[in-house]
Design an enzyme around this catalytic site. Structure first.
Site, PDB file in Angstrom:
ATOM      1  N   LYS A  70      23.678 173.217  -4.424  1.00  0.00           N
ATOM      2  CA  LYS A  70      24.842 173.091  -3.532  1.00  0.00           C
ATOM      3  C   LYS A  70      25.999 173.972  -3.980  1.00  0.00           C
ATOM      4  O   LYS A  70      26.590 174.684  -3.169  1.00  0.00           O
ATOM      5  CB  LYS A  70      25.308 171.631  -3.454  1.00  0.00           C
ATOM      6  CG  LYS A  70      24.325 170.694  -2.813  1.00  0.00           C
ATOM      7  CD  LYS A  70      24.858 169.279  -2.703  1.00  0.00           C
ATOM      8  CE  LYS A  70      25.209 168.623  -4.014  1.00  0.00           C
ATOM      9  NZ  LYS A  70      24.057 168.341  -4.887  1.00  0.00           N
ATOM     10  N   ARG A 123      29.007 161.006   0.672  1.00  0.00           N
ATOM     11  CA  ARG A 123      27.859 160.541  -0.112  1.00  0.00           C
ATOM     12  C   ARG A 123      27.246 159.277   0.464  1.00  0.00           C
ATOM     13  O   ARG A 123      26.195 158.840   0.014  1.00  0.00           O
ATOM     14  CB  ARG A 123      28.270 160.280  -1.563  1.00  0.00           C
ATOM     15  CG  ARG A 123      28.567 161.562  -2.315  1.00  0.00           C
ATOM     16  CD  ARG A 123      28.906 161.256  -3.757  1.00  0.00           C
ATOM     17  NE  ARG A 123      29.423 162.426  -4.434  1.00  0.00           N
ATOM     18  CZ  ARG A 123      28.757 163.121  -5.325  1.00  0.00           C
ATOM     19  NH1 ARG A 123      27.552 162.763  -5.677  1.00  0.00           N
ATOM     20  NH2 ARG A 123      29.306 164.172  -5.892  1.00  0.00           N
ATOM     21  N   ARG A 132      19.739 173.468 -16.872  1.00  0.00           N
ATOM     22  CA  ARG A 132      21.199 173.585 -16.793  1.00  0.00           C
ATOM     23  C   ARG A 132      21.851 172.886 -17.976  1.00  0.00           C
ATOM     24  O   ARG A 132      22.814 173.382 -18.554  1.00  0.00           O
ATOM     25  CB  ARG A 132      21.710 172.998 -15.467  1.00  0.00           C
ATOM     26  CG  ARG A 132      23.213 173.161 -15.283  1.00  0.00           C
ATOM     27  CD  ARG A 132      23.672 172.675 -13.937  1.00  0.00           C
ATOM     28  NE  ARG A 132      23.767 171.223 -13.901  1.00  0.00           N
ATOM     29  CZ  ARG A 132      24.137 170.520 -12.836  1.00  0.00           C
ATOM     30  NH1 ARG A 132      24.407 171.132 -11.704  1.00  0.00           N
ATOM     31  NH2 ARG A 132      24.207 169.212 -12.886  1.00  0.00           N
ATOM     32  N   ARG A 187      25.912 170.454 -20.736  1.00  0.00           N
ATOM     33  CA  ARG A 187      26.360 169.270 -19.998  1.00  0.00           C
ATOM     34  C   ARG A 187      25.600 168.052 -20.481  1.00  0.00           C
ATOM     35  O   ARG A 187      24.372 167.987 -20.390  1.00  0.00           O
ATOM     36  CB  ARG A 187      26.137 169.448 -18.491  1.00  0.00           C
ATOM     37  CG  ARG A 187      27.267 170.164 -17.812  1.00  0.00           C
ATOM     38  CD  ARG A 187      27.089 170.255 -16.324  1.00  0.00           C
ATOM     39  NE  ARG A 187      27.017 168.957 -15.657  1.00  0.00           N
ATOM     40  CZ  ARG A 187      27.175 168.800 -14.348  1.00  0.00           C
ATOM     41  NH1 ARG A 187      27.403 169.844 -13.584  1.00  0.00           N
ATOM     42  NH2 ARG A 187      27.085 167.617 -13.810  1.00  0.00           N
ATOM     43  N   ARG A 218      20.580 159.469 -11.664  1.00  0.00           N
ATOM     44  CA  ARG A 218      21.325 160.161 -10.605  1.00  0.00           C
ATOM     45  C   ARG A 218      20.447 160.385  -9.380  1.00  0.00           C
ATOM     46  O   ARG A 218      20.905 160.235  -8.240  1.00  0.00           O
ATOM     47  CB  ARG A 218      21.883 161.492 -11.122  1.00  0.00           C
ATOM     48  CG  ARG A 218      23.059 161.275 -12.071  1.00  0.00           C
ATOM     49  CD  ARG A 218      23.475 162.500 -12.846  1.00  0.00           C
ATOM     50  NE  ARG A 218      23.724 163.665 -12.035  1.00  0.00           N
ATOM     51  CZ  ARG A 218      23.594 164.918 -12.487  1.00  0.00           C
ATOM     52  NH1 ARG A 218      23.217 165.152 -13.725  1.00  0.00           N
ATOM     53  NH2 ARG A 218      23.846 165.936 -11.704  1.00  0.00           N
TER      54      ARG A 218
END
Length: 189
Positions: free
Chosen positions: A14, A89, A128, A134, A145
């Site tokens: 996204k 969401r 990632r 992260r 998630r």
């Protein structure tokens, strides 16, 4: 006005594709996470209210999030439109967004759904996490998630289909191939 909701599971691309859309069409980009951080940093009244919820570990109520988005939207001058990244969401948020835009004589033009198989999402997010450091990009957190996405966010697909605003994009392939599919969908509006 060209108002686009970019949609997909965590790791679907996204953010990457949002930037391409912004660059191609000259749209403003509203990322709810960035907006919240900016409101809090700038010490706005809405930001202070949001900070109170965040500091208590609570989700920000939909009405407050819509107020913040409306404030940001109203701040854009001579805007060609907006890409909403990370919002809505839930169906309740989609309904609130529809109402807020209607009050401004606007509507969502299209919801672009970047569809990526779950195994690929896991692989992308773990990569990632390694590349960026992260902490939330670890296997256990990613699974949580994705579960939240499937239970709370994925039902928006049906809602946007009913609104005749839904466009499916196969999210596999090179960034350029995916961007070309998105441009084709937007240009067909």
């Amino acid at each position: 006005m060209l108002n686009i909701v970019i949609f997909g599971a965590p790791g679907s691309g996204k953010g990457t594709q949002s930037q391409r859309i912004v660059d191609k069409y000259g749209l403003n980009h509203i990322s709810t996470g960035d907006v919240l951080r900016a409101e809090i940093k700038n010490g706005t009244e809405l930001g202070q209210t949001a900070k109170g919820y965040i500091d208590q570990g609570q989700l920000i109520p939909d009405e407050l999030m819509i107020d913040i988005l409306a404030s940001v939207l109203d701040g854009f001058r001579d805007s060609k439109g907006v890409i909403f990244d990370g919002f809505p969401r839930t169906i309740a948020q989609a309904e609130a967004l529809k109402k807020m835009l209607a009050e401004r004589g606007q509507e969502v033009s299209v919801m672009i759904d970047l569809d990526v198989p779950e195994e690929e999402l896991m692989s992308r997010l773990i990569r990632r996490g390694i590349d960026s450091g992260r902490a939330d990009d670890n296997e256990e957190t990613i699974r949580k998630r994705l579960a939240v996405y499937h239970s709370q966010t994925a039902p928006l697909i049906g809602w946007f289909k009913e609104e005749n605003k839904y466009h499916h994009i196969e999210g596999m392939g090179s960034m350029e191939e995916i961007a070309a599919k998105i441009v084709e969908a937007i240009d067909s509006l």
